[in-house]
Enzyme design. Structure first.
Site, PDB file in Angstrom:
ATOM      1  N   HIS A 116     -10.322  -5.781   4.907  1.00 48.25           N
ATOM      2  CA  HIS A 116      -8.626  -6.002   4.657  1.00 48.25           C
ATOM      3  C   HIS A 116      -8.682  -7.319   3.783  1.00 48.25           C
ATOM      4  O   HIS A 116      -9.018  -8.458   4.290  1.00 48.25           O
ATOM      5  CB  HIS A 116      -8.073  -5.715   5.862  1.00 48.25           C
ATOM      6  CG  HIS A 116      -6.691  -5.578   5.602  1.00 48.25           C
ATOM      7  ND1 HIS A 116      -5.780  -6.710   5.352  1.00 48.25           N
ATOM      8  CD2 HIS A 116      -5.919  -4.596   5.809  1.00 48.25           C
ATOM      9  CE1 HIS A 116      -4.581  -6.134   5.131  1.00 48.25           C
ATOM     10  NE2 HIS A 116      -4.551  -4.580   5.514  1.00 48.25           N
ATOM     11  N   HIS A 176       1.000  -1.250   0.087  1.00 51.82           N
ATOM     12  CA  HIS A 176      -0.057   0.101  -0.051  1.00 51.82           C
ATOM     13  C   HIS A 176       0.946   1.269  -0.024  1.00 51.82           C
ATOM     14  O   HIS A 176       0.972   1.767   1.051  1.00 51.82           O
ATOM     15  CB  HIS A 176      -0.943  -0.019   1.312  1.00 51.82           C
ATOM     16  CG  HIS A 176      -1.932  -0.796   1.210  1.00 51.82           C
ATOM     17  ND1 HIS A 176      -2.612  -1.668   2.106  1.00 51.82           N
ATOM     18  CD2 HIS A 176      -2.786  -1.235   0.238  1.00 51.82           C
ATOM     19  CE1 HIS A 176      -3.432  -2.431   1.680  1.00 51.82           C
ATOM     20  NE2 HIS A 176      -3.708  -2.065   0.550  1.00 51.82           N
ATOM     21  N   SER A 217       4.954  -0.490   4.888  1.00 49.95           N
ATOM     22  CA  SER A 217       4.883  -0.438   3.308  1.00 49.95           C
ATOM     23  C   SER A 217       5.860   0.757   2.902  1.00 49.95           C
ATOM     24  O   SER A 217       5.864   1.057   1.739  1.00 49.95           O
ATOM     25  CB  SER A 217       3.626  -0.600   2.757  1.00 49.95           C
ATOM     26  OG  SER A 217       2.808   0.477   3.457  1.00 49.95           O
ATOM     27  N   GLU A 258      -6.022  -9.005   3.817  1.00 47.09           N
ATOM     28  CA  GLU A 258      -5.351 -10.228   4.638  1.00 47.09           C
ATOM     29  C   GLU A 258      -6.694 -11.123   5.172  1.00 47.09           C
ATOM     30  O   GLU A 258      -6.643 -12.332   5.310  1.00 47.09           O
ATOM     31  CB  GLU A 258      -4.617  -9.597   5.943  1.00 47.09           C
ATOM     32  CG  GLU A 258      -3.787 -10.731   6.529  1.00 47.09           C
ATOM     33  CD  GLU A 258      -2.994 -10.154   7.785  1.00 47.09           C
ATOM     34  OE1 GLU A 258      -2.239  -9.348   7.443  1.00 47.09           O
ATOM     35  OE2 GLU A 258      -3.367 -10.470   8.923  1.00 47.09           O
TER      36      GLU A 258
HETATM   37  S1  SF4 Z   1       6.241  -9.380   8.822  1.00 45.88           S
HETATM   38 FE1  SF4 Z   1       5.001  -7.755   7.660  1.00 45.88          FE
HETATM   39  S2  SF4 Z   1       3.818  -8.693   6.186  1.00 45.88           S
HETATM   40 FE2  SF4 Z   1       4.712 -10.242   7.628  1.00 45.88          FE
HETATM   41  S3  SF4 Z   1       2.761 -10.350   9.033  1.00 45.88           S
HETATM   42 FE3  SF4 Z   1       4.204  -8.892  10.032  1.00 45.88          FE
HETATM   43  S4  SF4 Z   1       3.563  -6.817   9.404  1.00 45.88           S
HETATM   44 FE4  SF4 Z   1       2.723  -8.561   7.990  1.00 45.88          FE
END
Ligand code: SF4
Length: 281
Positions: free
Chosen positions: A127, A42, A265, A129
């Protein structure tokens, strides 16, 4: 001169870095246009950078246009089992860059829903995820955004969390599930990268006069950092890059210290640009 402090933990997390590196490597190896299912991360600046490198985001509907010659990358958020099957059935080459921590949640909900557990997911139902995780238990999970559960919970329950959730919401969820069910399993799947980043943002924002939180406006983990910092420092700004900084406004506040943090991100080069600009005050 203003003192500029960067949070101890800020920017790309392990899962996002892994997905970006893997996608860039695959594109280089194949040396042709490749696709990611949804924006890889993002952040508009990174999306533009990827497009310059022949990597384009497509939607689920666009999958129907792809052929066996094409390659599609699954981003760190992951997707449902149905989507993986659809890509495989169409013979499209699949690169699964789902973060291993998210894969772990998907495996857990898949296993325990097969064993008859009702799945409860703490997270944002819109979301990607959470949509992906729900797709590993037949889209049958109870999804709670703050831990409040209105529905009846039958029999056995298995509770997991979106990786970017707050611990306080997790505690509320567990308390409510404990009251509503007789038997439950709980996996605290909040990612430590998120916790560590939130903790260092919390600490830093308590000691600075101005706080800048860098990250996409549609990034949930950046928005959470912004909320945490705003509670400690009234002069907290959510910016995507240096273009969003009103340097004259910051100067008018005559701050002694400016703190900087960044969502998972946000690439290093954007953080460095912001730090360099602040050092000119
Ligand atoms: S490492 Fe990054 S992508 Fe993986 S769960 Fe944690 S925040 Fe999410």
């Amino acid at each position: 001169m203003v003192q500029v402090k960067l949070a101890d933990s800020a920017g790309f997390c392990f899962g996002v870095k892994r997905a970006v590196d893997e996608t860039l490597k695959i594109q280089k190896d194949l040396n042709k246009k490749i696709y990611t299912l949804g924006p890889l991360i993002h952040n508009n600046d990174v999306v533009n950078f990827l497009e310059q490198n022949n990597i384009f985001a497509i939607s689920l509907e666009d999958l129907d246009q792809l052929t066996e010659e094409d390659t599609v990358v699954i981003r760190s958020h992951g997707v449902s089992k149905e989507v993986i099957d659809k890509i495989k059935d169409r013979g499209i080459k699949l690169v699964n860059a789902t973060c291993p921590y998210v894969t772990n949640i998907q495996k857990k909900v898949n296993k325990y829903s097969d064993e008859g557990y009702k799945i409860v997911i703490l997270g944002d139902k819109n979301h990607p995820e959470v949509i992906g995780i729900n797709g590993w238990c037949g889209n049958n999970a109870i999804i709670t955004s703050k831990g409040n559960i209105e529905e009846e919970i039958p029999g056995k329950v298995c509770v997991v969390s979106q990786t970017t959730e707050k611990q306080e919401n997790w505690k509320r969820t567990i308390n409510n599930v404990a009251e509503l069910s007789k038997e439950f399993l709980a996996f605290n799947t909040i990612c430590s990268a998120t916790e560590v980043r939130q903790l260092s943002a919390d600490n830093l924002s308590k000691e600075v006069d101005v706080m800048l939180v860098i990250g996409g406006k549609n990034s949930s983990n950046t928005t959470k950092l912004f909320q945490i910092c705003s509670a400690n420092c009234k002069n907290t700004y959510h910016i995507e890059n240096i273009k969003d900084i009103d340097i004259e406004e910051i100067k008018k506040m005559s701050p002694k210290t400016v703190g900087v943090t960044a969502g998972a991100s946000t690439p290093d080069w954007i953080i460095t640009e912001v730090l360099d600009l602040l050092k000119t005050i």
